[in-house]
Write an enzyme that holds these catalytic residues in place. Structure first.
Site: not given
Ligand SMILES: NC(=O)c1ccc[n+]([C@@H]2O[C@H](COP(=O)([O-])OP(=O)(O)OC[C@H]3O[C@@H](n4cnc5c(N)ncnc54)[C@H](OP(=O)(O)O)[C@@H]3O)[C@@H](O)[C@H]2O)c1
Length: 296
Positions: A56, A162, A262
């Site tokens: 990341y 995955n 995230g």
């Molecule tokens: N293993 C893998 O291959 C893989 C792939 C992708 C992700 N991940 C992990 O999964 C985690 C989460 O995934 P992600 O960050 O891609 O997607 P997510 O958690 O679905 O979405 C993150 C986004 O949601 C917004 N958000 C979070 N809580 C909120 C709330 N209560 N109200 C409004 N908006 C909110 C945030 O906005 P702001 O940015 O404006 O705060 C952020 O941009 C990642 O951080 C990573 O650690 C793993």
């Protein structure tokens, strides 16, 4: 905050996915200080699980960007940093030209975990997750490599990410029942397809960490209540955001589920963390599941 079990330890039922601080679809990044403040907001809200990965980093940055933010936030936090469970990942490579690849070889994973150990200033990683399958290698061989890292004390617990049901089964065969701590797969209203892996994990007492649990950066998470109106309606009935309704629904699917939403903004994780204590009714959970095509 309500707790769940991960690798034999109690962690907050909602973790922080640290990825957007260093990598996101909008390609907008907080300053280092603001990123540290977001991690501190999570910890202050009772979050005790942080998910990161060596890969990341914004384009053009070196591996470890996100791990360094998390490590520095823990060093500066005025709470008990030893109570925070950090999970990281390895297995995706970054070429000099910025291209990404995969390497599940024993030698590569060893060097990757050693780099993470150094960044965190620890002697072992609590949970090391194999990020994405290297399809040029036999999955069981990769698992043997991870086991050797555990045997050598570099990682305490092993997770995979995955992974299909077949790959989870292979990991169990190699590591032994009880020694695969977690599976991290994409799971959200937008991507309910990992329900099979979630259920398999529940049956085998493995923690299931939904990634992009709200629908991801780039608009998926922020518009989840518009795209999936039943979640907005259930949130409104409880006076909370649709994002809290999504996370509470995921938690209600099974006690092995630990979402890792995230955040770039402190306000996002502060709001999301409250989902841990949001109790939905059985009827609401069924209605939400059925709205995304999940049936018992
Ligand atoms: N293993 C893998 O291959 C893989 C792939 C992708 C992700 N991940 C992990 O999964 C985690 C989460 O995934 P992600 O960050 O891609 O997607 P997510 O958690 O679905 O979405 C993150 C986004 O949601 C917004 N958000 C979070 N809580 C909120 C709330 N209560 N109200 C409004 N908006 C909110 C945030 O906005 P702001 O940015 O404006 O705060 C952020 O941009 C990642 O951080 C990573 O650690 C793993």
């Amino acid at each position: 905050m309500k707790q769940r079990t991960l690798a034999g330890r109690q962690v907050s039922a909602i973790g922080l996915g640290a990825m957007p601080l260093s990598m996101n679809n909008d390609k907008k990044y907080p300053s280092f200080e603001d990123a540290v403040a977001t991690v501190h907001a999570a910890l202050d809200a009772g979050v005790t699980l942080i998910d990161t990965a060596d890969i990341y980093a914004p384009d053009g940055e070196e591996m470890g960007h996100n791990e360094r933010i998390v490590a520095e936030a823990l060093r500066r936090w005025d709470g008990d940093a030893s109570s925070i469970f950090v999970a990281t990942k390895g297995g995706i490579t970054l070429g000099e030209d910025g291209s990404k690849g995969r390497d599940g070889s024993h030698a590569y994973l060893r060097s990757a975990v050693e780099r993470s150990v150094e960044i965190f200033g620890v002697d072992h990683i609590e949970l090391y997750q194999y990020h994405r399958p290297d399809r040029t290698r036999v999955y069981a061989d990769v698992m043997r490599g991870l086991k050797s890292l555990q045997d050598d004390g570099l990682v305490r617990a092993i997770g995979i990410s995955n992974a299909s049901v077949e790959e989870i089964q292979i990991a169990l065969d190699v590591l032994g029942e009880g020694n695969l701590a977690s599976v991290q797969n994409e799971f959200s209203p937008k991507h309910p397809g990992s329900i099979d892996e979630l259920r398999f994990c529940a049956d085998h007492d493995i923690a299931f960490l939904p990634w992009s649990p709200l629908g991801g950066t780039g608009g998926g998470a922020s518009s989840v209540g518009d795209r999936f109106s039943v979640f907005r309606e259930v949130g409104e009935a409880h006076g909370v955001s649709p994002q809290q309704a999504v996370l509470a629904w995921e938690l209600a699917l099974d006690p092995h589920v630990i979402p890792i939403p995230g955040a770039r903004r402190a306000a996002s994780i502060t709001d999301s963390a409250k989902a841990a204590d949001l109790a939905l009714t059985t009827d609401e959970v069924t209605r939400l599941s059925e709205s995304v095509g999940i049936f018992d």
